[in-house]
Design an enzyme around this catalytic site. Structure first.
Site, PDB file in Angstrom:
ATOM      1  N   ASN A 187       1.010  -1.720   0.051  1.00 10.42           N
ATOM      2  CA  ASN A 187       0.010  -0.415  -0.145  1.00 10.42           C
ATOM      3  C   ASN A 187       1.128   1.282   0.059  1.00 10.42           C
ATOM      4  O   ASN A 187       0.607   1.771  -0.918  1.00 10.42           O
ATOM      5  CB  ASN A 187      -1.323  -0.480   1.264  1.00 10.42           C
ATOM      6  CG  ASN A 187      -2.036  -0.981   1.605  1.00 10.42           C
ATOM      7  OD1 ASN A 187      -2.378  -1.321   0.444  1.00 10.42           O
ATOM      8  ND2 ASN A 187      -2.740  -0.895   2.462  1.00 10.42           N
ATOM      9  N   ARG A 202      -0.496  -5.949  15.073  1.00  9.89           N
ATOM     10  CA  ARG A 202      -1.650  -6.809  14.533  1.00  9.89           C
ATOM     11  C   ARG A 202      -1.941  -7.473  15.750  1.00  9.89           C
ATOM     12  O   ARG A 202      -1.042  -8.367  15.534  1.00  9.89           O
ATOM     13  CB  ARG A 202      -1.469  -7.525  13.295  1.00  9.89           C
ATOM     14  CG  ARG A 202      -1.606  -6.150  12.291  1.00  9.89           C
ATOM     15  CD  ARG A 202      -2.736  -6.184  11.428  1.00  9.89           C
ATOM     16  NE  ARG A 202      -2.897  -4.649  10.021  1.00  9.89           N
ATOM     17  CZ  ARG A 202      -2.301  -3.577  10.385  1.00  9.89           C
ATOM     18  NH1 ARG A 202      -1.898  -2.846  11.417  1.00  9.89           N
ATOM     19  NH2 ARG A 202      -2.400  -2.927   8.958  1.00  9.89           N
ATOM     20  N   GLY A 239      -5.115  14.667  14.826  1.00 10.79           N
ATOM     21  CA  GLY A 239      -4.006  14.835  14.331  1.00 10.79           C
ATOM     22  C   GLY A 239      -2.867  13.911  14.582  1.00 10.79           C
ATOM     23  O   GLY A 239      -2.825  12.690  14.655  1.00 10.79           O
ATOM     24  N   GLY A 280      -6.376   1.053   5.895  1.00  9.18           N
ATOM     25  CA  GLY A 280      -5.484   1.696   4.861  1.00  9.18           C
ATOM     26  C   GLY A 280      -5.253   3.033   4.750  1.00  9.18           C
ATOM     27  O   GLY A 280      -3.805   3.559   4.693  1.00  9.18           O
ATOM     28  N   ASP A 338      -1.253   3.605   6.500  1.00  8.45           N
ATOM     29  CA  ASP A 338      -0.373   2.987   5.274  1.00  8.45           C
ATOM     30  C   ASP A 338      -0.157   4.468   4.543  1.00  8.45           C
ATOM     31  O   ASP A 338       0.562   4.854   3.829  1.00  8.45           O
ATOM     32  CB  ASP A 338      -0.565   1.621   4.400  1.00  8.45           C
ATOM     33  CG  ASP A 338      -0.147   0.669   5.360  1.00  8.45           C
ATOM     34  OD1 ASP A 338      -0.055   0.361   6.060  1.00  8.45           O
ATOM     35  OD2 ASP A 338      -2.189  -0.273   4.717  1.00  8.45           O
ATOM     36  N   ASP A 340      -8.661  -0.852   0.681  1.00  8.09           N
ATOM     37  CA  ASP A 340      -6.959  -0.794   0.938  1.00  8.09           C
ATOM     38  C   ASP A 340      -6.954   1.163   0.262  1.00  8.09           C
ATOM     39  O   ASP A 340      -5.832   1.650   1.133  1.00  8.09           O
ATOM     40  CB  ASP A 340      -6.290  -1.395   1.200  1.00  8.09           C
ATOM     41  CG  ASP A 340      -6.608  -2.290   2.243  1.00  8.09           C
ATOM     42  OD1 ASP A 340      -7.538  -2.205   2.722  1.00  8.09           O
ATOM     43  OD2 ASP A 340      -6.254  -3.650   2.937  1.00  8.09           O
TER      44      ASP A 340
END
Length: 321
Positions: free
Chosen positions: A43, A169, A228, A252, A255, A291
């Site tokens: 990505n 994760r 932010g 996503g 990334d 993504d």
């Protein structure tokens, strides 16, 4: 928003086929699904290519239809995929995403995948002009050999910068010790981490406390969600508010932020402008269920990159109808 003229980036990590429900209603009742592809590092590579930054993706896929789809998608986005191994015996990884604006539960089917067999022998050969190698904590969780590969990347005594995105994760760390993530992060030049994931993995999401935990990286970037993001560098902290976005689906966005930030970092931009570049890329991802979504047009990004604080705060990005 383009960053032509900066050095190339090598992104290393697994990419999988992705299945997303293609109809409304309970996911368990869905009969129609959309097949996409997704992986944190690829990505980033795709976003970088769209920003005008030469990017390569190094990984492994299976010799199967999903692997072919991954190569077509990543290579078709302008990323160099010549460093990707096609494994004749192991499959391409798969994940299923239950997309929703409030968050997307993800089910992984990646144990024994082609990328999980990567090891130090897959250490990418550097080319003239390579300015950065980008990795993430996901790879460290896939297998012992993948962890050894990350250690080899981070142990290079000289050469391009190395950026490390925590990319926590929890499902991947159920049978492994996540303490190694601090070791890996502290060996990088640039570290990116969400405040919430850092809180879980390292016990704090506070930028100053994270700097104390990770004293060696030159630059620490803490993503603070809707608030932010903060850069900690050279003994100073710089905060830049996020844009207001009508979120379609959040997976996503981290990334995308990383790619925008890293492109601006390589271009030598000051911290506040780097963060804005990250926020603008993240906004494009937040406006799609995939993504990697369509980039925001220059007519949107160029004025916002140089907007006054008041103009930036007043901006509100919505999905085109």
């Amino acid at each position: 928003m383009r960053f032509e003229g900066v050095g190339g980036v090598v992104c290393l990590g697994e990419t999988m086929a992705v299945l997303v429900p293609a109809e409304p209603g309970p996911v368990r009742a869905a009969r129609a699904w959309t097949r996409a592809v997704g992986g944190a590092e690829s990505n980033v590579a795709i976003h970088l290519a769209r920003l005008g930054v030469p990017s390569r993706w190094v990984s492994a896929v299976g010799d199967d239809a999903f692997g072919g789809a991954v190569l077509d998608a990543v290579g078709g986005a302008g990323v160099d995929v010549t460093g990707v191994v096609v494994d004749p015996t192991r499959p391409t990884g798969l994940y299923v995403k239950e997309a929703a604006a409030s968050g997307s539960p993800v089910r992984y089917y990646r144990r024994g995948s082609a990328a999980s067999a990567l090891g130090p022998d897959a250490l990418p050969e550097l080319r003239p002009g390579d300015a950065l190698v980008h990795v993430s904590g996901i790879t460290a969780a896939l297998s012992d050999s993948c962890l050894d590969l990350l250690r080899a990347v981070l142990a290079r005594p000289r050469g391009p910068l190395v950026s490390f995105d925590l990319n926590w994760r929890p499902a991947l760390w159920a049978d492994r010790d996540p303490a190694v993530l601090r070791e890996l992060a502290d060996a990088a030049d640039v570290v990116l981490a969400g405040a919430d994931e850092a809180e879980t993995a390292w016990g704090t999401g506070d930028p100053a406390e994270l700097r104390a935990l990770l004293p060696n990286p030159t630059t620490l970037v803490v993503k603070q969600g809707e608030r932010g993001a903060t850069v900690v560098e050279g003994g100073e902290q710089v905060f830049q508010p996020a844009l207001r976005v009508d979120v379609v689906e959040p997976v996503g966005a981290g990334d995308a932020f990383a790619a925008g930030y890293l492109a601006a970092h390589l271009a030598g931009e000051p911290p506040a402008r780097r963060l804005r570049a990250g926020h603008l890329q993240a906004a494009a991802a937040l406006l799609t269920r995939e993504d990697v979504g369509d980039p925001l047009p220059p007519s949107v990004t160029a004025p916002l990159l140089d907007a006054s604080p008041e103009e930036w705060a007043a901006a509100h990005l919505r999905r085109p109808r």
